[in-house]
Scaffold this active site. Sequence first.
Site, PDB file in Angstrom:
ATOM      1  N   GLY A 119       0.789  -0.826  -0.018  1.00 25.86           N
ATOM      2  CA  GLY A 119       0.206   0.163   0.408  1.00 25.86           C
ATOM      3  C   GLY A 119       0.862   1.183  -0.187  1.00 25.86           C
ATOM      4  N   ARG A 166      13.609  10.041  -3.029  1.00 25.49           N
ATOM      5  CA  ARG A 166      14.331  11.335  -3.167  1.00 25.49           C
ATOM      6  C   ARG A 166      15.374  11.333  -2.490  1.00 25.49           C
ATOM      7  NH1 ARG A 166      15.120  16.282  -0.270  1.00 25.49           N
ATOM      8  NH2 ARG A 166      15.144  18.673  -1.457  1.00 25.49           N
ATOM      9  N   ALA A 167      15.515  10.792  -1.364  1.00 22.52           N
ATOM     10  CA  ALA A 167      16.432  10.656   0.048  1.00 22.52           C
ATOM     11  C   ALA A 167      17.845   9.996  -0.369  1.00 22.52           C
ATOM     12  CB  ALA A 167      16.364  10.512   0.892  1.00 22.52           C
ATOM     13  N   ARG A 188      19.005  11.177  -4.139  1.00 23.64           N
ATOM     14  CA  ARG A 188      19.982  11.824  -3.993  1.00 23.64           C
ATOM     15  C   ARG A 188      21.713  11.736  -3.690  1.00 23.64           C
ATOM     16  NH1 ARG A 188      16.285  17.243  -4.467  1.00 23.64           N
ATOM     17  NH2 ARG A 188      16.312  16.844  -6.727  1.00 23.64           N
ATOM     18  N   ARG A 193       1.046  -5.230  -5.591  1.00 26.71           N
ATOM     19  CA  ARG A 193       1.171  -6.549  -5.035  1.00 26.71           C
ATOM     20  C   ARG A 193       1.735  -7.674  -5.324  1.00 26.71           C
ATOM     21  NH1 ARG A 193      -2.212  -3.455  -0.446  1.00 26.71           N
ATOM     22  NH2 ARG A 193      -1.784  -3.260   0.712  1.00 26.71           N
ATOM     23  N   ASP A 214       5.591  -4.953   6.445  1.00 33.65           N
ATOM     24  CA  ASP A 214       6.105  -6.136   6.678  1.00 33.65           C
ATOM     25  C   ASP A 214       6.077  -6.936   5.323  1.00 33.65           C
ATOM     26  OD1 ASP A 214       2.575  -6.170   6.284  1.00 33.65           O
ATOM     27  OD2 ASP A 214       3.556  -7.329   8.475  1.00 33.65           O
ATOM     28  N   THR A 226       4.398   2.781   5.394  1.00 36.44           N
ATOM     29  CA  THR A 226       3.045   2.311   5.416  1.00 36.44           C
ATOM     30  C   THR A 226       2.498   3.216   6.448  1.00 36.44           C
ATOM     31  OG1 THR A 226       1.147   0.341   6.676  1.00 36.44           O
ATOM     32  CG2 THR A 226       3.621   0.601   7.159  1.00 36.44           C
ATOM     33  N   ASP A 274       0.019   2.555   8.487  1.00 37.21           N
ATOM     34  CA  ASP A 274      -0.346   1.254   9.403  1.00 37.21           C
ATOM     35  C   ASP A 274       0.594   1.437  10.592  1.00 37.21           C
ATOM     36  OD1 ASP A 274      -2.396   0.702   8.098  1.00 37.21           O
ATOM     37  OD2 ASP A 274      -1.666  -1.627   7.163  1.00 37.21           O
ATOM     38  N   ASP A 290       2.022  -0.471  12.183  1.00 34.38           N
ATOM     39  CA  ASP A 290       2.206  -1.996  12.457  1.00 34.38           C
ATOM     40  C   ASP A 290       3.314  -2.408  11.493  1.00 34.38           C
ATOM     41  OD1 ASP A 290       2.710  -2.174   9.680  1.00 34.38           O
ATOM     42  OD2 ASP A 290       0.919  -3.958   9.078  1.00 34.38           O
ATOM     43  N   ARG A 324     -17.797  15.703  12.851  1.00 32.57           N
ATOM     44  CA  ARG A 324     -17.991  16.550  14.122  1.00 32.57           C
ATOM     45  C   ARG A 324     -18.715  18.133  14.156  1.00 32.57           C
ATOM     46  NH1 ARG A 324     -16.438  16.626  19.329  1.00 32.57           N
ATOM     47  NH2 ARG A 324     -13.877  16.401  18.935  1.00 32.57           N
ATOM     48  N   ARG A 346      -5.251  -1.795   9.192  1.00 31.31           N
ATOM     49  CA  ARG A 346      -4.905  -3.356   8.975  1.00 31.31           C
ATOM     50  C   ARG A 346      -5.383  -3.518  10.246  1.00 31.31           C
ATOM     51  NH1 ARG A 346      -2.996  -5.915   4.400  1.00 31.31           N
ATOM     52  NH2 ARG A 346      -2.604  -4.427   3.289  1.00 31.31           N
ATOM     53  N   ALA A 365     -12.716  12.024  21.222  1.00 29.58           N
ATOM     54  CA  ALA A 365     -13.532  10.660  20.617  1.00 29.58           C
ATOM     55  C   ALA A 365     -14.076  10.142  22.592  1.00 29.58           C
ATOM     56  CB  ALA A 365     -13.206   9.611  19.674  1.00 29.58           C
ATOM     57  N   LYS A 393     -24.205  17.620  26.584  1.00 29.83           N
ATOM     58  CA  LYS A 393     -23.484  16.631  24.840  1.00 29.83           C
ATOM     59  C   LYS A 393     -24.469  17.075  23.973  1.00 29.83           C
ATOM     60  CE  LYS A 393     -19.061  14.789  23.748  1.00 29.83           C
ATOM     61  NZ  LYS A 393     -18.322  15.179  23.479  1.00 29.83           N
ATOM     62  N   GLU A 433      -9.935  -0.421  11.429  1.00 34.27           N
ATOM     63  CA  GLU A 433     -10.719  -1.506  10.389  1.00 34.27           C
ATOM     64  C   GLU A 433     -10.109  -3.019  11.114  1.00 34.27           C
ATOM     65  OE1 GLU A 433      -8.952  -1.298   6.657  1.00 34.27           O
ATOM     66  OE2 GLU A 433      -6.764  -1.310   7.388  1.00 34.27           O
ATOM     67  N   ARG A 483     -24.502   8.286  13.111  1.00 32.47           N
ATOM     68  CA  ARG A 483     -24.661   7.739  11.781  1.00 32.47           C
ATOM     69  C   ARG A 483     -23.564   6.965  12.037  1.00 32.47           C
ATOM     70  NH1 ARG A 483     -29.097   8.807  11.137  1.00 32.47           N
ATOM     71  NH2 ARG A 483     -29.730  10.404   9.852  1.00 32.47           N
TER      72      ARG A 483
HETATM   73  O1  F6P Z   1      -1.661  -1.238   4.071  1.00 35.51           O
HETATM   74  C1  F6P Z   1      -2.134  -0.137   3.905  1.00 35.51           C
HETATM   75  C2  F6P Z   1      -3.729  -0.355   4.168  1.00 35.51           C
HETATM   76  O2  F6P Z   1      -4.381   0.997   3.819  1.00 35.51           O
HETATM   77  C3  F6P Z   1      -4.120  -0.768   5.362  1.00 35.51           C
HETATM   78  O3  F6P Z   1      -4.612   0.041   5.945  1.00 35.51           O
HETATM   79  C4  F6P Z   1      -5.296  -1.488   4.414  1.00 35.51           C
HETATM   80  O4  F6P Z   1      -6.453  -2.597   5.361  1.00 35.51           O
HETATM   81  C5  F6P Z   1      -4.850  -2.124   2.907  1.00 35.51           C
HETATM   82  O5  F6P Z   1      -4.005  -1.128   3.108  1.00 35.51           O
HETATM   83  C6  F6P Z   1      -6.155  -1.496   2.202  1.00 35.51           C
HETATM   84  O6  F6P Z   1      -5.469  -2.255   0.579  1.00 35.51           O
HETATM   85  P1  F6P Z   1      -6.034  -2.226  -0.598  1.00 35.51           P
HETATM   86  O7  F6P Z   1      -5.235  -0.896  -0.913  1.00 35.51           O
HETATM   87  O8  F6P Z   1      -5.672  -3.435  -1.615  1.00 35.51           O
HETATM   88  O9  F6P Z   1      -7.193  -1.583  -0.556  1.00 35.51           O
END
Ligand code: F6P
Length: 354
Positions: free
Chosen positions: A14, A24-25, A28, A75, A106, A128, A130, A132, A157, A174, A189, A216, A225, A248
């Site tokens: 992603g 760039r870094a 260069r 990918r 990863d 990324t 994420d 993660d 909001r 992810r 939140a 409030k 997600e 909503r």
């Molecule tokens: O790893 C980055 C990410 O945006 C995740 O947050 C998400 O689960 C996934 O990639 C979405 O993947 P794709 O771009 O294949 O829909």
Amino acid sequence: MNKIKRIGVLTSGGDAPGMNAAIRAVTRLAIYKGIEVMGIYNGYQGLIDGNIKQLHDRDVSFIINRGGTMLYSARSTEFREWEGVLKAKATCDKYGIEGIVTIGGDGTFRGAVDLTNAGIPCIGIPGTIDNDIASTEATIGFDTAMNTVVDLVDKLRDTSESHSRCTVVEVMGRDAGDIALQTSIALGAVTAVIKEIPTDFDHVIEKMITARKGGKRNFIIITSEGMGKDYGEELSKMIEARSGIESRFARLAHIQRGGAPTLRDRVLATQMGCAAVESLVAGQMKQVMCLRGNNIVAMDIFDALTTDKLMKGKLTREEEEAIPPNKLYEMKRIVADKQEYKNYLNYIIDHITL
Ligand code: F6P
């Protein structure tokens, strides 16, 4: 040691804002050191297909401020097979590429380990949204994605306040709840619902009802997600049914992955890009660049991936037993620190909102 003459750079998985700043870094600094740089387009698939073009210093002008990746991303399923890895190695030999800087998550790092095993030293840069990757305190793109979330949810909001509603917002990440947790703080939140920390909904609903009685009007709940495909939508219905507060649901999706990188991501990407070139020049291989405090430190990619597995509860007992005790201790410490930080952020959210 022979001086490295030509390296490649690619982005995979992603995309993330700041990847261009890293490209760039790398370009260069390598050119400054007398090393030629080959841009590999479409990630590992481009390496298999020979989708490659030399990058000169001006080719990376005016990209530090741009989201996405100028090298594009993919990918590759072909690269997951050893045959694909060997094809990629053959392309490297053909183009005289002696080392590669791979920017991604990863999956990108697993590819980097394979390619290094095939004879091409790879240095990974965590890119990324994420956040993660256990071994680094921040990944490139994480800060920008969070700022985008904050900007968008501030808008949600406004309408939530006008209509006296709750809005449940699903953010990316992810399996990681990092985006959800930190943006929850920045957005005030009610709660962040993430896989890493169980949510006591009786407590949340009770707080919402009490706050509504106290005047409030708007309520924001951020869910990651990783909780599951329809989770956010169901959660919104449940909140409305149990609290009586109209609710909503909004999924922010890929909008979080675009846009100009923040200052923080540009600086991090530049630091990591330079450190990756220094590593290759020093003859290193199979390393990942990690932010620790203000410094970029290197960690073996395989160890970094193992630490990730430990964090995600995916390390088997056999794999764990095969790790030398001092290394395992260090990995467990990294994972425990991350969890402790998440618990602390969650504690703050619970105690100061409403
Ligand atoms: O790893 C980055 C990410 O945006 C995740 O947050 C998400 O689960 C996934 O990639 C979405 O993947 P794709 O771009 O294949 O829909």
